[in-house]
Design an enzyme around this catalytic site. Structure first.
Site, PDB file in Angstrom:
ATOM      1  CG  ASN A  13       8.710 -54.747 -59.539  1.00  0.00           C
ATOM      2  OD1 ASN A  13       9.881 -55.023 -59.328  1.00  0.00           O
ATOM      3  ND2 ASN A  13       8.132 -54.913 -60.719  1.00  0.00           N
ATOM      4  CE  LYS A  15       8.511 -51.733 -62.463  1.00  0.00           C
ATOM      5  NZ  LYS A  15       7.768 -51.058 -63.505  1.00  0.00           N
ATOM      6  CG  HIS A  99       6.790 -56.887 -64.161  1.00  0.00           C
ATOM      7  ND1 HIS A  99       7.122 -56.022 -65.172  1.00  0.00           N
ATOM      8  CD2 HIS A  99       6.182 -56.145 -63.209  1.00  0.00           C
ATOM      9  CE1 HIS A  99       6.724 -54.797 -64.831  1.00  0.00           C
ATOM     10  NE2 HIS A  99       6.162 -54.841 -63.651  1.00  0.00           N
ATOM     11  CD  GLU A 101       9.080 -53.143 -66.176  1.00  0.00           C
ATOM     12  OE1 GLU A 101       9.828 -53.577 -65.278  1.00  0.00           O
ATOM     13  OE2 GLU A 101       8.361 -52.134 -66.030  1.00  0.00           O
ATOM     14  CD  GLU A 171       2.180 -54.715 -62.366  1.00  0.00           C
ATOM     15  OE1 GLU A 171       2.362 -53.891 -61.476  1.00  0.00           O
ATOM     16  OE2 GLU A 171       3.098 -55.211 -63.034  1.00  0.00           O
ATOM     17  N   GLY A 177       4.689 -47.320 -65.568  1.00  0.00           N
ATOM     18  CA  GLY A 177       5.770 -46.359 -65.744  1.00  0.00           C
ATOM     19  C   GLY A 177       5.425 -45.227 -66.690  1.00  0.00           C
TER      20      GLY A 177
HETATM   21  P1  13P Z   1       4.935 -48.131 -61.935  1.00  0.00           P
HETATM   22  O1  13P Z   1       4.255 -48.035 -60.582  1.00  0.00           O
HETATM   23  O2  13P Z   1       6.269 -47.458 -61.970  1.00  0.00           O
HETATM   24  O3  13P Z   1       4.014 -47.743 -63.047  1.00  0.00           O
HETATM   25  O4  13P Z   1       5.256 -49.684 -62.140  1.00  0.00           O
HETATM   26  C1  13P Z   1       4.258 -50.606 -61.909  1.00  0.00           C
HETATM   27  C2  13P Z   1       4.845 -51.950 -61.971  1.00  0.00           C
HETATM   28  O5  13P Z   1       5.315 -52.374 -63.003  1.00  0.00           O
HETATM   29  C3  13P Z   1       4.866 -52.750 -60.750  1.00  0.00           C
HETATM   30  O6  13P Z   1       5.234 -54.052 -61.017  1.00  0.00           O
END
Ligand code: 13P
Length: 255
Positions: A13, A15, A99, A101, A171, A177
């Site tokens: 991903n 982002k 997601h 976020e 997740e 993150g």
């Molecule tokens: P990270 O691997 O940066 O923690 O992010 C995970 C994520 O949100 C994948 O969708």
């Protein structure tokens, strides 16, 4: 990971990272590193404006390019949104929905996640549906209830037949993150709760056939242990999907 029953999927991903030129360079770098790694599907989900460049660079390889979100309407007055019909017209097969976020910063709820999921499936897309608990919920001991409820709400009205086009990404929000990863045991246990919920909704056969990924600070060091767990069928990777060598190591761990 149980390759006899279900497909392992390693998805990046990106982002809000990579311009078209950066995506082209990255795909050209990672392509030879993951070539021939046929024990898993390899997907990168890209920002809308980067998809075409990534698709072009990935042509003829085992890499598939997906999107990071999709709206639930076919078209209309939804400024800034993109429909499933638009994505499929661009040859995009996979899309991330729900997601954390999106939920945290853009007000998405289980209801909008459900609408988006149904719209994408109706358009023939494959959905990577994200869900997971926040830190306070884990500390309060209600993780199982939270993920079971999200699974039920997000999939409301999705048929057993459509489930063949659904991948679930567990997740834990506290692990995204942050460098904090769920332990392999925590990932296994909660992916198992999601699978049990799927069994209650759709029966054992659908539950056993559904790919459930783990996501949240998965990297080249911890991927092997996480992917070794029987209920963890892949990874959804943020930060490490932006670095070709790290992503390759995760794909290798899935072989
Ligand atoms: P990270 O691997 O940066 O923690 O992010 C995970 C994520 O949100 C994948 O969708």
């Amino acid at each position: 990971m149980n390759p006899t029953k279900r497909r392992t999927v390693i998805a990046g991903n990106w982002k809000m990272n990579f311009t078209p030129a950066e995506a082209t360079a990255f795909i050209n770098e990672v392509k030879p590193l993951v070539a021939g790694k046929d024990n898993c599907d390899v997907i990168f989900c890209a920002p809308y404006v980067t998809i075409a460049a990534a698709q072009e660079a990935a042509k003829g390889s085992n890499i598939k390019i997906g999107a990071e979100n999709v709206h639930f309407a076919e078209k209309g007055a939804y400024t800034g949104e993109v429909s499933a019909q638009m994505l499929t017209a661009c040859g995009v097969e996979y899309v991330i929905i729900g997601h954390s976020e999106r939920r945290q910063y853009f007000g998405e709820t289980d209801e909008t996640v459900n609408l988006r999921t149904k719209a994408a499936l109706a358009a023939g897309m494959k959905v990577i549906l994200c869900l997971g608990e926040v830190k306070e919920q884990r500390l309060s001991g209600i993780t199982d209830e939270v993920v079971a409820m999200q699974t039920k709400l997000d999939l409301l009205g999705v048929t057993a037949d459509q489930m063949k086009n659904v991948i679930i990404a567990y997740e834990p929000v506290w692990a995204i993150g942050t460098g904090l990863t769920a332990t392999p045991e925590q990932a296994e246990e909660t992916c198992g709760v999601i699978r049990k919920t799927l069994a209650a909704l759709y029966g054992e056969e659908v539950a056993e056939a559904t790919t459930i990924q783990y996501g949240g600070s998965m990297n080249e060091k911890n991927a092997g242990e996480l992917l070794a767990k029987p209920n963890v069928d892949g990874g959804l990777i943020g930060g490490a999907s932006l670095v070709a060598e790290k992503f390759k190591a995760i794909v290798d761990a899935a072989q």
